[in-house]
Design an enzyme around this catalytic site. Structure first.
Site, PDB file in Angstrom:
ATOM      1  N   LYS A 158       0.833  -1.116   0.003  1.00 35.22           N
ATOM      2  CA  LYS A 158      -0.080   0.074  -0.039  1.00 35.22           C
ATOM      3  C   LYS A 158       1.020   1.230  -0.043  1.00 35.22           C
ATOM      4  O   LYS A 158       1.892   1.381   0.714  1.00 35.22           O
ATOM      5  CB  LYS A 158      -0.930  -0.031   1.215  1.00 35.22           C
ATOM      6  CG  LYS A 158      -1.966   0.909   1.265  1.00 35.22           C
ATOM      7  CD  LYS A 158      -3.152   0.713   0.533  1.00 35.22           C
ATOM      8  CE  LYS A 158      -4.099   1.840   0.521  1.00 35.22           C
ATOM      9  NZ  LYS A 158      -3.700   2.653  -1.032  1.00 35.22           N
ATOM     10  N   LYS A 183       4.778   1.958   8.392  1.00 37.25           N
ATOM     11  CA  LYS A 183       3.392   2.681   8.894  1.00 37.25           C
ATOM     12  C   LYS A 183       2.386   1.712   8.981  1.00 37.25           C
ATOM     13  O   LYS A 183       1.612   1.832   9.904  1.00 37.25           O
ATOM     14  CB  LYS A 183       3.415   3.830   7.868  1.00 37.25           C
ATOM     15  CG  LYS A 183       2.502   4.683   8.580  1.00 37.25           C
ATOM     16  CD  LYS A 183       2.127   5.829   7.213  1.00 37.25           C
ATOM     17  CE  LYS A 183       3.305   6.682   7.278  1.00 37.25           C
ATOM     18  NZ  LYS A 183       2.995   7.645   6.248  1.00 37.25           N
ATOM     19  N   LYS A 220       5.373   1.882  -3.046  1.00 36.50           N
ATOM     20  CA  LYS A 220       5.111   3.531  -3.243  1.00 36.50           C
ATOM     21  C   LYS A 220       5.529   3.533  -5.142  1.00 36.50           C
ATOM     22  O   LYS A 220       6.231   2.579  -5.547  1.00 36.50           O
ATOM     23  CB  LYS A 220       6.240   4.142  -2.622  1.00 36.50           C
ATOM     24  CG  LYS A 220       6.073   5.767  -2.655  1.00 36.50           C
ATOM     25  CD  LYS A 220       4.819   5.830  -1.422  1.00 36.50           C
ATOM     26  CE  LYS A 220       4.559   7.661  -1.509  1.00 36.50           C
ATOM     27  NZ  LYS A 220       3.866   7.671  -0.156  1.00 36.50           N
ATOM     28  N   THR A 263      -5.787  12.192   8.104  1.00 38.56           N
ATOM     29  CA  THR A 263      -4.678  12.551   8.756  1.00 38.56           C
ATOM     30  C   THR A 263      -4.433  13.281   9.784  1.00 38.56           C
ATOM     31  O   THR A 263      -3.629  13.048  10.839  1.00 38.56           O
ATOM     32  CB  THR A 263      -3.425  12.944   7.736  1.00 38.56           C
ATOM     33  OG1 THR A 263      -3.341  11.965   6.480  1.00 38.56           O
ATOM     34  CG2 THR A 263      -2.108  13.168   8.115  1.00 38.56           C
ATOM     35  N   ASN A 269      -3.453  21.031   4.094  1.00 37.72           N
ATOM     36  CA  ASN A 269      -4.514  19.995   4.509  1.00 37.72           C
ATOM     37  C   ASN A 269      -4.301  19.322   5.836  1.00 37.72           C
ATOM     38  O   ASN A 269      -5.066  19.695   6.840  1.00 37.72           O
ATOM     39  CB  ASN A 269      -4.401  18.830   3.478  1.00 37.72           C
ATOM     40  CG  ASN A 269      -5.516  17.822   3.697  1.00 37.72           C
ATOM     41  OD1 ASN A 269      -6.906  18.238   3.871  1.00 37.72           O
ATOM     42  ND2 ASN A 269      -5.056  16.603   3.603  1.00 37.72           N
ATOM     43  N   SER A 325      -7.642   4.917   4.123  1.00 39.22           N
ATOM     44  CA  SER A 325      -7.498   4.187   2.595  1.00 39.22           C
ATOM     45  C   SER A 325      -8.002   2.843   2.820  1.00 39.22           C
ATOM     46  O   SER A 325      -8.372   2.170   2.107  1.00 39.22           O
ATOM     47  CB  SER A 325      -5.984   4.434   2.241  1.00 39.22           C
ATOM     48  OG  SER A 325      -6.053   5.713   1.577  1.00 39.22           O
TER      49      SER A 325
HETATM   50  P1  NAD Z   1      -0.529  20.580   1.803  1.00 46.20           P
HETATM   51  O1  NAD Z   1       0.568  20.820   0.405  1.00 46.20           O
HETATM   52  O2  NAD Z   1      -1.760  20.468   1.766  1.00 46.20           O
HETATM   53  O3  NAD Z   1       0.241  21.577   2.962  1.00 46.20           O
HETATM   54  C1  NAD Z   1       1.702  21.621   2.902  1.00 46.20           C
HETATM   55  C2  NAD Z   1       1.902  23.080   3.556  1.00 46.20           C
HETATM   56  O4  NAD Z   1       3.092  23.100   3.980  1.00 46.20           O
HETATM   57  C3  NAD Z   1       1.445  24.260   2.765  1.00 46.20           C
HETATM   58  O5  NAD Z   1       0.707  25.199   3.597  1.00 46.20           O
HETATM   59  C4  NAD Z   1       2.408  24.863   2.411  1.00 46.20           C
HETATM   60  O6  NAD Z   1       2.434  26.221   2.191  1.00 46.20           O
HETATM   61  C5  NAD Z   1       3.497  24.554   3.664  1.00 46.20           C
HETATM   62  N1  NAD Z   1       4.860  24.705   3.405  1.00 46.20           N
HETATM   63  C6  NAD Z   1       5.657  24.492   2.498  1.00 46.20           C
HETATM   64  N2  NAD Z   1       6.850  24.757   2.830  1.00 46.20           N
HETATM   65  C7  NAD Z   1       7.016  25.185   3.909  1.00 46.20           C
HETATM   66  C8  NAD Z   1       7.833  25.960   4.527  1.00 46.20           C
HETATM   67  N3  NAD Z   1       9.278  25.922   4.491  1.00 46.20           N
HETATM   68  N4  NAD Z   1       7.643  26.563   5.850  1.00 46.20           N
HETATM   69  C9  NAD Z   1       6.061  26.556   6.406  1.00 46.20           C
HETATM   70  N5  NAD Z   1       5.599  26.130   5.699  1.00 46.20           N
HETATM   71  C10 NAD Z   1       5.630  25.310   4.533  1.00 46.20           C
HETATM   72  O7  NAD Z   1       0.107  18.779   2.283  1.00 46.20           O
HETATM   73  P2  NAD Z   1      -0.507  17.993   3.294  1.00 46.20           P
HETATM   74  O8  NAD Z   1      -1.413  16.963   2.712  1.00 46.20           O
HETATM   75  O9  NAD Z   1      -1.144  18.854   4.480  1.00 46.20           O
HETATM   76  O10 NAD Z   1       0.816  17.034   3.694  1.00 46.20           O
HETATM   77  C11 NAD Z   1       1.741  18.005   4.747  1.00 46.20           C
HETATM   78  C12 NAD Z   1       2.725  16.671   4.970  1.00 46.20           C
HETATM   79  O11 NAD Z   1       2.250  15.672   5.519  1.00 46.20           O
HETATM   80  C13 NAD Z   1       3.506  16.282   3.960  1.00 46.20           C
HETATM   81  O12 NAD Z   1       4.851  15.983   4.414  1.00 46.20           O
HETATM   82  C14 NAD Z   1       2.785  14.790   3.461  1.00 46.20           C
HETATM   83  O13 NAD Z   1       3.538  13.928   2.878  1.00 46.20           O
HETATM   84  C15 NAD Z   1       2.379  14.336   5.046  1.00 46.20           C
HETATM   85  N6  NAD Z   1       1.189  13.715   5.206  1.00 46.20           N
HETATM   86  C16 NAD Z   1       0.115  13.925   4.560  1.00 46.20           C
HETATM   87  C17 NAD Z   1      -0.796  13.122   4.322  1.00 46.20           C
HETATM   88  C18 NAD Z   1      -2.278  13.543   3.910  1.00 46.20           C
HETATM   89  O14 NAD Z   1      -3.128  12.562   3.970  1.00 46.20           O
HETATM   90  N7  NAD Z   1      -2.472  14.739   3.536  1.00 46.20           N
HETATM   91  C19 NAD Z   1      -0.690  11.770   4.856  1.00 46.20           C
HETATM   92  C20 NAD Z   1       0.348  11.466   5.404  1.00 46.20           C
HETATM   93  C21 NAD Z   1       1.407  12.294   5.351  1.00 46.20           C
END
Ligand code: NAD
Length: 423
Positions: free
Chosen positions: A69, A93, A105, A189, A220, A349
């Site tokens: 996955k 995970k 992946k 998340t 998000n 998921s």
């Molecule tokens: P997203 O793109 O919605 O949000 C990322 C945020 O980080 C944005 O607001 C962006 O402006 C900000 N950002 C980027 N660079 C930055 C910096 N230098 N300083 C401060 N802020 C900064 O992404 P997301 O879905 O919220 O995911 C965020 C993290 O969580 C990622 O590492 C992702 O891999 C991880 N993650 C997300 C999910 C999910 O379901 N959304 C699941 C597992 C892991």
């Protein structure tokens, strides 16, 4: 983006947990390499009539506990090493939250911002055509990752259905609701991280009545977690995105900031709090909880000494480097690792995959109740290991995952028939 050094970082955490984990040498040896690694090329007819060829990958790191996955990433830095590292992480995970999945992946080396929507659709369909033999509901189940979203998952599910000449919604998760997606996926998340924080409570906050929180990344995951924590009575004192960091020691108005971000696209000129001169200082504020929810490697060897948080909750994937983790460990800062803290996404998921296999439709209530129960139970399991083995929570999560993987691998093998057993 993840590099070879992050692969060794990931292994470093495994090695740290290994002495306290009951796992055989054979199982450990099997975990050092991916099961399969597929490289493909995807020819795409561009809108101007030219042909572009993109390299793509799908790595199945391990599938002993169930189908692999893991998401599909579209990014210019995607390569086989990065994809393998991310698949390795997914393996641990899914094990730590006890899902019947392994880890996989995929990715395409492309700058998606340079593609038109129709080129993106042809690339997405081309990727599935290229890896179709390697994926499937019982073998390897992809999902969204960086720069791939619901729309892309919809195209991919449709392409797979065309290849097999039948609808197979469980081949991919993160689909639009109309194609068998699940309600509650977008908050999964942050909801998962919230449950982990709530269960560990005082262990993370030192027992203060109004814990202060700083969150890097107001996207998000980060923005929704900020809201849940503020609603629960935490003081969210700082948040940041790629354009600005906003601070108010008396607590920010998270609802107003979310509206502002949704209206303007950024946190600049905020309606609550004031902009920090140096956004990096958010990481060094005196708070109970520091939540990196943006990028990999945000806390590294050069700034880890400056972190003044009681605990760090890794909502992003790999936001604390291995070197920084050692420094935080020495300084007594608790780190809740990504494999637990952000596992809510893959858990929902899994619900989508079950729903599709059952031919059912789950309600948002069912999703949120089952997510809460699973995260609570697995967080308690991690806490129990930390207590029994007298190790930090970060190691306990890896120990739990290692032992579950080891047990499954030993159950498929013949080592015990030769009078050998787990150490
Ligand atoms: P997203 O793109 O919605 O949000 C990322 C945020 O980080 C944005 O607001 C962006 O402006 C900000 N950002 C980027 N660079 C930055 C910096 N230098 N300083 C401060 N802020 C900064 O992404 P997301 O879905 O919220 O995911 C965020 C993290 O969580 C990622 O590492 C992702 O891999 C991880 N993650 C997300 C999910 C999910 O379901 N959304 C699941 C597992 C892991």
């Amino acid at each position: 983006m993840v590099s070879k050094s992050l692969l060794s970082d990931a292994n470093r955490r495994l090695e740290r947990a290994r002495p306290d984990a009951r796992i055989s040498d054979e199982a450990l040896a099997r975990l050092r390499q991916p099961r399969s690694s597929l490289k493909v090329t995807i020819p795409v007819r561009m809108d101007d009539g030219s042909l572009a060829i993109f390299p793509g990958y799908r790595v199945r790191y391990d599938s002993t506990r169930g189908p692999a996955k893991g998401g599909i990433r579209f990014h210019p830095k995607v390569d086989v090493d990065e994809t393998t590292t991310l698949a390795f992480w997914m393996t641990f995970k899914t094990a730590v939250v006890d899902l019947p999945f392994g880890g996989g992946k995929g990715g395409v080396c492309v700058d998606p911002k340079r593609l038109s929507v129709t080129e993106l659709e042809r690339l997405s369909r081309g990727y599935i055509a290229a890896v179709a033999d390697a994926i499937g509901p019982d073998t390897d189940v992809p999902a969204p990752d960086v720069a791939t979203n619901e729309l892309v998952m919809g195209w991919m599910a449709d392409e797979y259905a065309k290849i097999l000449r039948k609808a197979v919604p469980a081949v991919i998760t993160g689909k639009p609701l109309a194609l068998g997606g699940i309600p509650g996926r977008s908050s999964a998340t942050s909801d998962g991280a919230f449950h982990v924080i709530r269960v560990l409570g005082d262990e993370l906050t030192g027992g203060v009545s109004e814990p202060r929180v700083a969150i890097q990344g107001f996207g998000n995951a980060g923005a929704q977690l900020a809201q849940s924590l503020a609603d629960e009575g935490y003081w969210v004192v700082a948040v940041s995105d790629s354009s600005a960091a906003v601070h108010d020691p008396g607590g920010l108005d998270v609802t107003a900031l979310r509206k502002h971000k949704s209206d303007t696209g950024s946190l600049a000129d905020p309606p609550s709090g004031s902009e920090m001169d140096d956004p990096e200082e958010l990481l060094t504020l005196e708070v109970e909880l520091l939540v990196p929810a943006a990028l990999e490697g945000a806390i590294h060897k050069d700034n880890a000494e400056l972190v003044r948080a009681h605990s760090v909750v890794e909502v992003a994937n790999g936001p604390v480097t291995g070197e920084a983790d050692d420094i935080l460990d020495e300084r007594g800062v608790e780190v809740i690792p990504d494999i637990l803290a952000n596992a809510g996404g893959v858990t929902v998921s899994w619900f989508e995959w079950i729903q599709n296999r059952q031919g059912d439709r789950w309600t948002e209530d069912t999703v949120s109740t089952r997510l809460r129960k699973r995260m609570e139970k697995q967080t308690e399991a991690v806490r129990a290991i930390a207590g029994e083995s007298d190790v930090p929570l970060r190691n306990a999560a890896w120990i739990l995952a290692l032992e579950r993987l080891g047990e499954a691998m030993d159950a498929t093998g013949t080592e015990s028939l030769f009078g050998r057993s787990r150490s």
